[in-house]
Write an enzyme that holds these catalytic residues in place. Structure first.
Site, PDB file in Angstrom:
ATOM      1  N   ARG A  25       0.879  -1.272   0.104  1.00 13.46           N
ATOM      2  CA  ARG A  25       0.051   0.077   0.005  1.00 13.46           C
ATOM      3  C   ARG A  25       0.882   1.130  -0.035  1.00 13.46           C
ATOM      4  O   ARG A  25       0.896   1.846  -1.188  1.00 13.46           O
ATOM      5  CB  ARG A  25      -0.735   0.171   1.088  1.00 13.46           C
ATOM      6  N   ASP A  26       1.601   1.397   1.116  1.00 14.14           N
ATOM      7  CA  ASP A  26       2.183   2.682   1.388  1.00 14.14           C
ATOM      8  C   ASP A  26       3.435   2.539   0.190  1.00 14.14           C
ATOM      9  O   ASP A  26       4.020   3.868  -0.010  1.00 14.14           O
ATOM     10  CB  ASP A  26       2.941   2.790   2.618  1.00 14.14           C
ATOM     11  N   HIS A 217       5.946   4.045  12.790  1.00 11.64           N
ATOM     12  CA  HIS A 217       6.206   3.992  11.312  1.00 11.64           C
ATOM     13  C   HIS A 217       7.011   5.095  10.906  1.00 11.64           C
ATOM     14  O   HIS A 217       6.762   6.319  10.872  1.00 11.64           O
ATOM     15  CB  HIS A 217       4.588   4.224  10.751  1.00 11.64           C
ATOM     16  N   HIS A 219       9.895   6.724   8.094  1.00 10.49           N
ATOM     17  CA  HIS A 219      10.503   6.678   6.790  1.00 10.49           C
ATOM     18  C   HIS A 219      11.957   7.129   7.150  1.00 10.49           C
ATOM     19  O   HIS A 219      12.507   7.754   8.091  1.00 10.49           O
ATOM     20  CB  HIS A 219       9.827   7.928   6.029  1.00 10.49           C
ATOM     21  N   CYS A 250       4.771   9.452   0.864  1.00 13.53           N
ATOM     22  CA  CYS A 250       3.482  10.137   0.790  1.00 13.53           C
ATOM     23  C   CYS A 250       3.450  11.124  -0.397  1.00 13.53           C
ATOM     24  O   CYS A 250       4.450  12.090  -0.731  1.00 13.53           O
ATOM     25  CB  CYS A 250       3.462  11.124   1.999  1.00 13.53           C
ATOM     26  N   ASN A 259       9.955   4.341   2.969  1.00 19.22           N
ATOM     27  CA  ASN A 259       9.808   3.949   4.657  1.00 19.22           C
ATOM     28  C   ASN A 259      11.197   2.969   4.643  1.00 19.22           C
ATOM     29  O   ASN A 259      11.921   3.004   3.717  1.00 19.22           O
ATOM     30  CB  ASN A 259       8.600   2.599   4.640  1.00 19.22           C
TER      31      ASN A 259
END
Length: 326
Positions: A25-26, A217, A219, A250, A259
């Site tokens: 997803r990300d 979470h 990055h 993002c 990430n």
């Protein structure tokens, strides 16, 4: 290989942590080139085969906003559910929540920013409007027996406002708790976290929202992602989100990069005596296949170098010329 046989546990570290891979997803959401549904499914199934038991697999958002996620239901239909992996998906509103329930998701992730300006840029809503929408999502999830997790973006800093007050992060976590959401992820949207800030946020949530089951979470925008994980481990955090190969960033934040890398995280954890249940060598193989799928070099380091004790035949390396070194 689960844990390095000669690894020594770090005092204060937990014995075991859960690694959540958010790459499907990300990691893929900002890819401009379309990734076929079959390739996405193969990536997810490969992660599950490597032992990853919690994955964020897609996002039920408007295809106009994030075209890469327009096949969310098809991706869900192709995933091997036999291993019991927990599959989560991002949902921005009630319509997305209904689609996620119909697709058979295990848990929905709602998300908002601790900073008002980023929330407006990211989802075009005020923070209060976002919270109102989440209450409706919870009403959809409850009868379907689907859990709801809460993510707090810009929890360590905002690219538009700079420092974000720890009180703002606590306020969002309290709002989540009050609607029954206790699995809460602190998101480092543009890599602004540092170890002192991580320690401050973790301690504040443990003090003021003790019901929260915190995930971190990070990055790796400024190269301190794993240092922030180290700090989180010392604070007793046992859930960390990462992305295979270091994919991600993002699309609604300037200069956002990937990430922290799942296999780099797993390597560090195993070498520190922390169990994950993940087979590192299989994970590295998935990362290398992902790099081929994306068609460019990814930032992950362990997939390039291999595990620490991966030895090489001396015959494969040229011997130094004695005259050149004399």
């Amino acid at each position: 290989m689960m844990v390095s046989s000669d690894s020594t546990a770090i005092p204060g570290f937990p014995d075991k942590v859960e690694v959540v891979d958010v790459g499907p997803r990300d990691g893929l959401q900002s890819e401009g080139t379309w990734i076929d549904t079959e390739q996405k499914v193969a990536l997810i199934n490969g992660l599950i085969e490597a032992g990853v038991r919690h994955l964020e697999v897609t996002s039920f958002v408007s295809p106009r906003a994030v075209p890469q996620m327009k096949d969310a239901a098809e991706v869900m239909a192709g995933i091997d559910r036999s291993k019991g992996a927990v599959l989560t998906a991002l949902v921005p509103n009630a319509r997305g929540a209904q689609r996620a329930v119909e697709a058979g998701i295990d848990a929905m992730v709602v998300f908002m920013s601790a900073s008002e300006s980023h929330n407006l840029k990211n989802v075009n809503r005020t923070r209060e409007t976002s919270l109102e929408g989440f209450r409706e999502i919870c009403r959809i999830a409850e009868p379907a027996d689907v859990q709801v997790y809460g993510a707090i973006a810009t929890a360590f800093g905002c690219p538009f406002e700079g420092n974000v007050a720890v009180e703002d992060v606590v306020d969002v976590a309290r709002a989540y708790r009050d609607m029954g959401i206790t699995k809460i992820s602190l998101g480092d949207t543009t890599g602004m976290a540092t170890p002192p800030i991580v320690r401050e946020r973790c301690q504040a949530l443990k003090t003021h929202v003790p019901e929260a089951d915190i995930a971190l979470h990070f990055h790796n925008t400024r190269g301190v992602g794993l240092a922030c994980v180290y700090t989180g481990l010392l604070e007793g955090i046992t859930r960390f989100e990462a992305s295979i190969g270091g994919l991600g960033g993002c699309p609604f934040a300037p200069k956002a990069t990937g990430n922290i890398c799942t296999e780099d995280l797993v390597y560090m954890l195993h070498e520190s005596g922390v169990e994950t249940g993940i087979d590192l060598e299989r994970l590295i193989a998935v990362s290398r296949r992902t790099e081929q799928m994306i068609g460019r070099s990814l930032p992950g380091q362990v997939m390039k170098a291999g595990p620490r004790l991966e030895l090489h035949d001396t015959g494969s390396v040229a011997t130094a010329d004695a005259r050149a070194n004399g």
